[in-house]
Design an enzyme around this catalytic site. Structure first.
Site, PDB file in Angstrom:
ATOM      1  N   ASP A 280       5.545   2.133  -3.062  1.00  0.00           N
ATOM      2  CA  ASP A 280       7.104   1.429  -2.528  1.00  0.00           C
ATOM      3  C   ASP A 280       6.680   0.263  -1.807  1.00  0.00           C
ATOM      4  O   ASP A 280       7.503  -0.483  -1.554  1.00  0.00           O
ATOM      5  CB  ASP A 280       7.664   2.218  -1.645  1.00  0.00           C
ATOM      6  CG  ASP A 280       7.014   2.816  -0.375  1.00  0.00           C
ATOM      7  OD1 ASP A 280       5.935   3.058  -0.348  1.00  0.00           O
ATOM      8  OD2 ASP A 280       7.886   2.826   0.480  1.00  0.00           O
ATOM      9  N   HIS A 281       5.551  -0.365  -1.523  1.00  0.00           N
ATOM     10  CA  HIS A 281       5.236  -1.711  -0.750  1.00  0.00           C
ATOM     11  C   HIS A 281       4.107  -2.479  -1.719  1.00  0.00           C
ATOM     12  O   HIS A 281       4.101  -3.750  -1.389  1.00  0.00           O
ATOM     13  CB  HIS A 281       4.221  -1.368   0.581  1.00  0.00           C
ATOM     14  CG  HIS A 281       5.410  -0.601   1.559  1.00  0.00           C
ATOM     15  ND1 HIS A 281       5.689  -1.298   2.529  1.00  0.00           N
ATOM     16  CD2 HIS A 281       5.714   0.743   1.848  1.00  0.00           C
ATOM     17  CE1 HIS A 281       6.365  -0.402   3.368  1.00  0.00           C
ATOM     18  NE2 HIS A 281       6.383   0.757   2.614  1.00  0.00           N
TER      19      HIS A 281
ATOM     20  N   ASP B  74       4.586   0.665   7.778  1.00  0.00           N
ATOM     21  CA  ASP B  74       5.148   1.993   7.838  1.00  0.00           C
ATOM     22  C   ASP B  74       4.287   2.510   9.144  1.00  0.00           C
ATOM     23  O   ASP B  74       2.864   2.289   9.164  1.00  0.00           O
ATOM     24  CB  ASP B  74       5.024   2.769   6.797  1.00  0.00           C
ATOM     25  CG  ASP B  74       5.940   2.649   5.638  1.00  0.00           C
ATOM     26  OD1 ASP B  74       6.728   1.671   5.880  1.00  0.00           O
ATOM     27  OD2 ASP B  74       5.993   3.243   4.630  1.00  0.00           O
TER      28      ASP B  74
ATOM     29  N   HIS C   4      -0.247   5.281  10.321  1.00  0.00           N
ATOM     30  CA  HIS C   4       0.759   5.884   9.314  1.00  0.00           C
ATOM     31  C   HIS C   4      -0.208   6.848   8.627  1.00  0.00           C
ATOM     32  O   HIS C   4      -0.998   7.514   9.205  1.00  0.00           O
ATOM     33  CB  HIS C   4       0.826   4.675   8.332  1.00  0.00           C
ATOM     34  CG  HIS C   4       1.921   5.047   7.165  1.00  0.00           C
ATOM     35  ND1 HIS C   4       3.142   5.884   7.512  1.00  0.00           N
ATOM     36  CD2 HIS C   4       1.779   4.698   5.962  1.00  0.00           C
ATOM     37  CE1 HIS C   4       3.704   5.906   6.457  1.00  0.00           C
ATOM     38  NE2 HIS C   4       2.937   5.319   5.394  1.00  0.00           N
TER      39      HIS C   4
ATOM     40  N   HIS D 127       0.287  -1.728   3.232  1.00  0.00           N
ATOM     41  CA  HIS D 127      -0.545  -0.714   2.790  1.00  0.00           C
ATOM     42  C   HIS D 127      -0.304  -0.596   1.555  1.00  0.00           C
ATOM     43  O   HIS D 127       0.650  -1.251   0.976  1.00  0.00           O
ATOM     44  CB  HIS D 127      -0.249   0.478   3.654  1.00  0.00           C
ATOM     45  CG  HIS D 127       1.149   0.848   3.802  1.00  0.00           C
ATOM     46  ND1 HIS D 127       2.211   0.239   4.084  1.00  0.00           N
ATOM     47  CD2 HIS D 127       1.725   2.057   3.078  1.00  0.00           C
ATOM     48  CE1 HIS D 127       3.195   0.768   3.768  1.00  0.00           C
ATOM     49  NE2 HIS D 127       3.028   2.015   3.166  1.00  0.00           N
TER      50      HIS D 127
END
Length: 401
Positions: free
Chosen positions: A79-80, A270, A200, A75
């Site tokens: 942070d990804h 997530d 998520h 996604h």
């Protein structure tokens, strides 16, 4: 992958290696980097997510930058994905251009070269184009972006008005769901990738990697008496190993062992509920599942008097995340052979291999998942490396370093 034939060499004679490059959730800590993990498949490496500073983590690990050929984004939370452009620049010889009047051979891109592949949800292509354009970054090798489109997404177009940079291959696909999953996101003669939406706070994807069937394990003692009796050359054993049937000179027919299922890895982004991936996740050799929050009374000093297991789970789910117990229950539900927890809040330390106090905390988190899973559970830390072999019994063979 072999370039001449376009096929991949078999990998069943080696372990599949998973290296956790970053295991933090939203905020990194002194012991945990942002989310990223590398899967080594024979001579190639695939990354799953690419948080900030992933390129630095690769340099600290046993992963070779030049072997990375694909990145799968779950996604587009920062942070990804914030580490994707630096990684691209590192892998594809990126540069910021030359002064006026100067020539740069890196502008001459061979678009016939196999591109670096990026897979992700809607917006991944736009993000890469925007970042390359506004940082004036040139790449000297081609890349391509394939987007996994949700039914509510636009089904055509690039979702950006920016022109395709010269390094971006026009072969990028928009991949559509069939019966709620994305089948054959990638497929060759040895490996296939499928995916499914998972719940998520934003559109998010879980991926599965499945190895094709491999030759069965052969017991030479089963065949040698007949082979020696009929004076058959011993090289016939290679045909048996491949699963063939062989007729000997006296009419005896030897049957090779039946093929074994290849290995399966399930890597989730997530999620507070990954149930849509169940149809393609059953019997995984390894499940990587987030466990952002945990209730650890008597262990974590930050635990509040009014906290409960139910309350912590409710808060985690409201933010789109899971607890260790939720991860353990899901691993049991899909019949996974092993479970590794990932994506921890910054409050949970990642130095449990050297700090006894940290080990107490992370062991407690693993035990919470194990109570639901019914088997021991590993908590990932940065640069931890795991080898996945074939199942010996009901559990997969997994070596952790």
């Amino acid at each position: 992958m072999t370039e001449a034939s376009g096929t991949r060499l078999p990998i069943h004679s080696s372990t599949i290696n998973v290296t956790f490059l970053g295991t933090a959730s939203a905020m990194p800590s002194s012991t945990r980097n942002h989310s990223a993990l590398a899967v080594r498949l024979g001579s190639d490496v695939w990354l799953f997510d690419c948080g900030e500073a992933t390129q630095h983590q690769v340099q600290k690990s046993n992963v070779k930058m030049g072997k990375i050929e694909k990145v799968f984004i779950t996604h587009t939370h920062g942070d990804h994905i914030f580490g994707l452009i630096p990684l691209l620049a590192g892998c594809l010889n990126g540069a910021g251009g030359n002064a006026d009047g100067m020539e740069d051979p890196r502008r001459n891109i061979n678009m016939d070269e196999p591109p670096f592949e990026i897979y992700g949800p809607l917006g991944t292509r736009a993000y890469v184009r925007s970042a390359l354009k506004y940082t004036h970054t040139m790449l000297s090798r081609p890349y391509v972006v394939h987007e996994l489109r949700f039914p509510s997404d636009p089904q055509t177009g690039d979702y950006t008005n920016l022109w395709r940079p010269r390094s971006e291959s026009p072969a990028g696909r928009n991949i559509f769901q069939v019966d709620g999953v994305w089948l054959d996101v990638y497929k060759d003669n040895v490996l296939s990738v499928a995916a499914a939406p998972i719940y998520h706070s934003v559109p998010c994807i879980g991926y599965t990697i499945t190895e094709a069937s491999v030759p069965g394990k052969i017991d030479p003692q089963k065949y040698l008496p007949d082979i020696k009796r009929t004076k058959t050359p011993l090289n016939v054993m290679s045909r048996l190993q491949a699963g063939e049937s062989v007729q000997l000179s006296d009419g005896t027919v030897l049957h090779g062992p039946k093929p074994r299922n290849g290995r399966k890895l399930v890597i989730l982004g997530d999620t507070y509920n990954p149930s849509p991936i169940i149809p393609i996740a059953q019997d995984a050799d390894l499940l990587v599942h987030e466990a952002t929050n945990a209730h650890l009374p008597g262990i974590m000093p930050s635990t509040k008097d009014g906290d409960t297991y139910e309350g912590v789970q409710q808060t985690a789910m409201e933010r789109g995340h899971s607890t260790p117990q939720m991860a353990g229950a899901f691993a049991k539900r899909i019949g996974a052979a092993s479970l590794i927890l990932n994506h921890f809040s910054a409050r949970y330390p990642g130095d449990d291999d050297i700090d006894p106090e940290s080990k107490v905390i992370m062991d407690a988190i693993g035990n919470l998942a194990a109570t639901e899973f019914g088997k021991p559970v590993v908590c990932a830390r940065d640069l931890m490396s795991v080898d996945i072999g074939f199942r010996l019994t009901e559990s997969s063979q997994m070596d952790t370093t």
